[in-house]
Design a protein around this motif. Structure first.
Motif: not given
Lengths: 258, 258
Positions: B157-186
């Motif tokens: 959704s459009a809004g900011p990403m909610a933080r639920t722990t201190d490790k939660t990813i809230t930056s869009e760039a970080t998330l995007r990188a993580d998702l690329a990893g998800v696709r690569a690793r499977g």
DNA sequence: GAACCTAGTTCCATAAAGTGGAACTCCTGG
DNA sequence: CCAGGAGTTCCACTTTATGGAACTAGGTTC
């Protein structure tokens, strides 16, 4: 004693299929007892057959021991085989409509900003429609297209609406009014709007969730489609479309009576 | 002589079901001869059984006389029974994964801007996950959510990403990188990003057309999910997700062999 | 908690239904 | 026009399904 006269010796399979049919065509899970009642089979026979069906992934049981369609059905549905088979399910309805009107029958679906014909029954007369299967026609000028538009199953592309005859609707306001009429009447008419001398009447085919997935149409030359004929044809067309909808699991209204 | 030892007397039905299974699980129409070969039945028997199946709407023939799943399957698919039954198809895969890892297994799908859990197998330990079925979790913080996002099966959704722990990813760039990893690793990992002490690994479930429809996950407390364990768990998770995908008709690559 | 239902599975002698080889019918291609 | 493959029909044989009754498993009542 049974409803149907079995042509040849395959009793067990026929009985099993009947059980299966009860399970699959029911909207809710079915109990063992309902099945014995519905088929009139002995408890022992029912039990054995159901066990066999279950073993083969044709039915499964929920937590209360009621029967549901099995893995084989679910797997088939998920793999998308259904889309390619709409024509097969529709065929008997097209045939019946063709026989009762004698005219050309078509089944069409949305394909981008056009209506595509996916099945046809040819007319009984010498003069009539040629083969349209695979052809795409403009949404705003065809009866099938208007049905799809009216029920949100297709969207017009951005540009202006092409004129193919002098009766073609090209004004957005006029089209909007026409579509409202389609929804109200339950069918759409294209009166020489696509091709001079061609009248088509189309009715919507609904899916289980109430969305429109296709349209069923009857096309005839103006010479054979006078006002009174058109009314009768429209009624038949709507009838068959409703029948097909029902085969796709659409239930217009909860109906009383067992 | 037969492959399987039949538990009880239902030969005809079992044979018919076997024929049916061949027809339904094949991606292309099957010929009579292929069926006799595949099942090892006599021509006469095959013919009789297929006739019975056809009569009951379980198979039909195309114009070349080849066999396809019948009206009963198509009708079931169109009426949308499949969606509600994903859990049923998935159950054996969840169970197997649960048994081999001992941890909590979940199956999740996209539900608006969240990931919803639709099935679960509880873990074998005293300390472990509670019941999550019906619960929705944030897409960006859960492993299931990340799988769905990575494969376009869900949108943030459009809004900011909610933080639920201190490790939660809230930056869009970080998330995007993580998702690329998800696709690569499977597979995706949520390492205490949703709840402190909770690690989850999730793998995508594909449908026949290659789109992702769900994600399968293994959740464990950090205490039991060390690096090496995690690798093994991830492999198992991906395996079972692939198996489920295959049950849904997904064929990653044309496979050799008869 | 014992007696009593109801729902469903297993048993078994009976006979009915399914089986498969061979004969037959259609096609298709040479 | 004949040859060969594909599929259906026939029919004597016997294997396999059938259904009543006995049995088991839950659940309800008193």
């Amino acid at each position: 004693m049974s409803t149907a006269g079995n042509p040849s010796g395959t009793q067990a399979v026929d009985r099993a299929a009947k059980l299966l049919s009860e399970v699959v065509h029911s909207t809710v899970p079915v109990t063992f007892t309902e099945l014995t009642a519905a088929t009139g089979l002995a408890k022992s026979t029912t039990s054995r057959l159901l066990l066999a069906l279950e073993r083969n992934g044709l039915v499964r049981r929920d937590d209360h021991g009621r029967f549901l369609p099995g893995e084989m059905f679910v797997s088939f549905a998920w793999r998308g085989g259904a889309d390619t088979s709409l024509v097969a399910v529709a065929q008997p309805f097209l045939d019946r409509l063709g026989k009762s009107t004698g005219e050309t029958i078509n089944l069409g679906v949305a394909n981008g900003p056009q209506a595509e014909t996916i099945a046809q029954v040819d007319c009984a007369y010498l003069i009539g429609g040629t083969n349209w299967v695979g052809l795409s026609v403009p949404l705003h000028a065809s009866a099938i297209g208007k049905v799809l538009l009216a029920h949100g199953a297709a969207q017009l592309s951005a540009g202006p609406m092409a004129r193919t005859t002098d009766k073609t609707i090209t004004s957005e306001a006029t089209l909007r009014a026409d579509l409202a009429g389609v929804r109200a009447r339950g069918y759409a008419v294209s009166d020489e709007e696509l091709e001079p001398g061609l009248i088509t009447i189309a009715a919507p085919v609904f899916r289980f969730d109430g969305t429109v997935v296709a349209a069923l149409s009857v096309s005839a030359p103006t010479s054979r489609m006078k006002r009174e004929t058109a009314m009768a044809v429209a009624r038949r067309c709507v009838e068959e479309a409703a029948g097909l909808s029902s085969a796709l699991g659409y239930r217009p209204r909860a109906r009383k009576g067992a």
